[in-house]
Scaffold this motif. Structure first.
Motif, short mmCIF file in Angstrom:
data_model
loop_
_atom_site.label_atom_id
_atom_site.label_comp_id
_atom_site.label_asym_id
_atom_site.label_seq_id
_atom_site.Cartn_x
_atom_site.Cartn_y
_atom_site.Cartn_z
N SER A 297 0.83 -1.20 0.00
CA SER A 297 0.00 0.00 0.00
C SER A 297 0.87 1.25 0.00
CB SER A 297 -0.91 0.01 1.23
OG SER A 297 -0.13 0.14 2.41
N ASP A 298 0.27 2.39 -0.41
CA ASP A 298 1.02 3.65 -0.44
C ASP A 298 1.56 4.00 0.94
OD1 ASP A 298 0.77 4.05 -3.12
OD2 ASP A 298 -0.83 5.55 -2.98
N ALA A 299 0.72 3.87 1.97
CA ALA A 299 1.15 4.22 3.32
C ALA A 299 2.34 3.37 3.75
CB ALA A 299 0.00 4.06 4.30
N SER A 300 2.31 2.08 3.43
CA SER A 300 3.41 1.19 3.81
C SER A 300 4.72 1.59 3.14
CB SER A 300 3.07 -0.25 3.43
OG SER A 300 2.02 -0.75 4.23
N ILE A 301 4.64 2.00 1.89
CA ILE A 301 5.84 2.40 1.16
C ILE A 301 6.51 3.58 1.83
CG2 ILE A 301 6.66 3.40 -1.01
CD1 ILE A 301 4.37 1.76 -2.36
N TYR A 302 5.72 4.57 2.20
CA TYR A 302 6.30 5.78 2.81
C TYR A 302 6.73 5.52 4.25
CZ TYR A 302 5.10 8.36 -1.35
OH TYR A 302 5.06 8.80 -2.64
N LEU A 303 6.02 4.68 4.97
CA LEU A 303 6.44 4.30 6.32
C LEU A 303 7.78 3.55 6.27
CD1 LEU A 303 2.96 3.23 7.65
CD2 LEU A 303 4.43 4.91 8.81
N SER A 304 7.91 2.67 5.30
CA SER A 304 9.16 1.92 5.15
C SER A 304 10.32 2.84 4.80
CB SER A 304 9.01 0.85 4.06
OG SER A 304 8.05 -0.12 4.45
N ARG A 305 10.04 3.86 4.02
CA ARG A 305 11.08 4.82 3.67
C ARG A 305 11.54 5.58 4.92
NH1 ARG A 305 10.12 9.40 -0.85
NH2 ARG A 305 8.74 10.23 0.77
N ILE A 306 10.59 5.95 5.79
CA ILE A 306 10.95 6.63 7.04
C ILE A 306 11.78 5.70 7.92
CG2 ILE A 306 10.02 7.61 9.18
CD1 ILE A 306 7.63 8.61 7.49
N ALA A 307 11.41 4.42 7.96
CA ALA A 307 12.17 3.45 8.74
C ALA A 307 13.60 3.35 8.22
CB ALA A 307 11.49 2.09 8.70
N ARG A 308 13.76 3.33 6.91
CA ARG A 308 15.10 3.28 6.32
C ARG A 308 15.92 4.51 6.73
NH1 ARG A 308 12.43 1.16 1.69
NH2 ARG A 308 12.29 3.24 0.76
N LYS A 309 15.25 5.66 6.76
CA LYS A 309 15.97 6.88 7.14
C LYS A 309 16.38 6.84 8.60
CE LYS A 309 15.85 11.88 6.50
NZ LYS A 309 15.09 13.03 6.00
N LEU A 310 15.53 6.28 9.46
CA LEU A 310 15.89 6.13 10.87
C LEU A 310 17.12 5.24 11.01
CD1 LEU A 310 12.54 5.65 12.85
CD2 LEU A 310 14.18 7.52 13.09
N ILE A 311 17.14 4.16 10.27
CA ILE A 311 18.28 3.24 10.32
C ILE A 311 19.55 3.96 9.87
CG2 ILE A 311 19.27 1.16 9.32
CD1 ILE A 311 16.34 0.12 9.04
N ALA A 312 19.44 4.70 8.77
CA ALA A 312 20.62 5.38 8.21
C ALA A 312 21.15 6.47 9.14
CB ALA A 312 20.27 5.96 6.85
N THR A 313 20.25 7.21 9.78
CA THR A 313 20.69 8.35 10.59
C THR A 313 21.13 7.96 11.99
OG1 THR A 313 18.38 8.79 11.22
CG2 THR A 313 19.25 10.01 9.34
N THR A 314 20.67 6.82 12.49
CA THR A 314 21.06 6.41 13.84
C THR A 314 22.27 5.49 13.85
OG1 THR A 314 19.52 4.53 13.78
CG2 THR A 314 18.70 6.60 14.72
N GLY A 315 22.50 4.78 12.74
CA GLY A 315 23.64 3.89 12.68
C GLY A 315 23.50 2.63 13.51
N VAL A 316 22.27 2.31 13.93
CA VAL A 316 22.04 1.12 14.75
C VAL A 316 22.20 -0.13 13.88
CG1 VAL A 316 20.36 -0.12 16.17
CG2 VAL A 316 20.50 2.36 16.29
N VAL A 317 22.84 -1.14 14.45
CA VAL A 317 23.07 -2.40 13.73
C VAL A 317 22.07 -3.45 14.24
CG1 VAL A 317 24.73 -4.25 13.29
CG2 VAL A 317 25.51 -1.88 13.47
N PRO A 318 21.38 -4.16 13.35
CA PRO A 318 20.39 -5.15 13.79
C PRO A 318 21.03 -6.34 14.48
CG PRO A 318 20.70 -5.28 11.40
CD PRO A 318 21.45 -4.07 11.87
N THR A 319 20.41 -6.80 15.55
CA THR A 319 20.92 -7.96 16.28
C THR A 319 19.90 -9.09 16.32
OG1 THR A 319 20.12 -7.08 18.40
CG2 THR A 319 22.36 -6.49 17.75
N GLY A 320 18.76 -8.91 15.65
CA GLY A 320 17.76 -9.96 15.59
C GLY A 320 17.84 -10.73 14.29
N ARG A 321 16.89 -11.61 14.08
CA ARG A 321 16.84 -12.40 12.84
C ARG A 321 15.93 -11.70 11.85
NH1 ARG A 321 14.07 -16.66 10.33
NH2 ARG A 321 12.37 -16.59 11.85
#
Length: 349
Positions: A297-321
């Motif tokens: 859905s459109d909303a999911s696409i833009y929410l996912s983009r915001i999530a990607r930006k959070l990942i990029a700006t915080t530098g947090v590394v995933p530790t889950g599966r």
């Protein structure tokens, strides 16, 4: 056992780096804060980050419904009432892998908000949670408890609907957060008194803007003036515009960022916007995040983009599966990337 794992047998929660705490507020109710928290949490969890979504709205809890936990076994109310100090024991699993929830149900109606000392303790304990990200869903308004939670870290997010009432409340929220942060940062009792005075827009000293306040403080104490400037630079609220329908709605985020720079002297970060989408209502009725049930859905696409930006700006590394890509409702397909859905719509205009 790695440093990130939780030892159930000993009851000890050992983590590596402190969890990245992201408080999400907005000043006005009904702008979609819980919706944003639920979906960003789900998107991050599906990308392999261990996430705890925390409902900080003890007087209007509904985050549990948004993530598909209809009747949480326990809640933050136990911590507020001094019945439990270990937040790990209040975190419950959700239907989404890597995502846990600390609900805010069953609060004490006579005294739902924690004391100041309890809020300080909560701030410390949230960082100790066994997680990569902790997303905190704040209540509406500028209550001191809401402000304290928003200022826990430098990653505070403000959700705004493209409506005059929401924008007005967002400015009031940012102003309250900014001045409260300043007052806490100042060391001098006299300077703190001036900051408190400046919080009244009609103060008799004519202090109308942060720059007016800076001049007053510099005249009294140059060291406090330098501390003031440092505090301004450190305060970088992030903005999400929710339920966007027009190009003018999209531009609202840039306008608010400009006002923050001109009026407050601070640099706000426009994280992105979420399009209006009829699938949102369907996901809420299904009690599932839209990125989980309608990933294309459109909303999911833009929410996912915001999530990607959070990942990029915080530098947090995933530790889950990393979770399997969600299967869109009503189809047999699955997306190739939990943070994609379909091709990235591109940068902000």
């Amino acid at each position: 056992m790695s440093s990130y794992e939780h030892d159930e047998s000993s009851g000890d929660s050992r983590i590596g780096p402190a969890a990245r705490l992201i408080p999400i507020g907005g000043g006005k109710g009904g702008v979609g804060k819980s919706f944003i928290v639920a979906n960003l949490s789900a998107a991050l969890a599906r990308a392999g980050f261990r996430v705890v979504a925390v409902d900080g709205d003890l007087e209007g809890a509904n985050l549990h419904t948004c993530v598909g936990v209809p009747r949480p076994a326990t809640s933050l109310a136990e911590f507020v009432a001094l019945r439990e100090d270990d937040l790990e024991k209040l975190a419950v699993d959700t239907p989404i892998e890597n995502l846990r929830l600390i609900a805010a149900t069953d609060g004490n109606l006579a005294s739902p908000q924690p004391s100041h000392s309890r809020r300080v303790r909560l701030s410390r304990e949230l960082r100790k949670l066994s997680a990569d990200f902790v997303l905190l869903d704040l209540g509406a308004g500028t209550h001191s408890a809401v402000m304290d939670y928003f200022m826990i870290g430098h990653d505070g997010v403000v959700v705004i609907a493209p409506e005059p009432t929401s924008v007005e409340n967002a400015y009031a929220f940012l102003r309250a957060a900014f001045y409260r942060r300043l007052r806490l940062a100042m060391v001098s009792h006299d300077v703190r008194g001036i900051v408190t005075l400046a919080m009244d827009k009609r103060n008799d000293r004519g202090i109308r803007t942060p720059l007016d306040l800076l001049k007053e403080i510099q005249a009294i104490d140059s060291a406090e003036g330098r501390r003031f400037v440092e505090t301004m630079r450190a305060f970088r609220p992030r903005i999400i515009i929710n339920d966007v329908r027009t190009a003018e709605d999209v531009k609202l985020g840039f306008s608010i960022r400009s006002v923050c720079r001109k009026y407050f002297g601070i640099e706000a970060d426009y994280l992105g916007y979420v399009n209006h989408d009829d699938q949102v209502r369907r996901s809420l009725r299904a009690r599932r995040p839209i990125v989980d049930i309608y990933p294309r859905s459109d909303a999911s696409i833009y929410l996912s983009r915001i999530a990607r930006k959070l990942i990029a700006t915080t530098g947090v590394v995933p530790t889950g599966r990393r979770a399997p890509a969600p299967t869109p409702a009503g189809t047999g397909e699955s997306t190739a990337d939990p943070l994609a859905g379909r091709p990235n719509p591109g940068p902000l205009p």
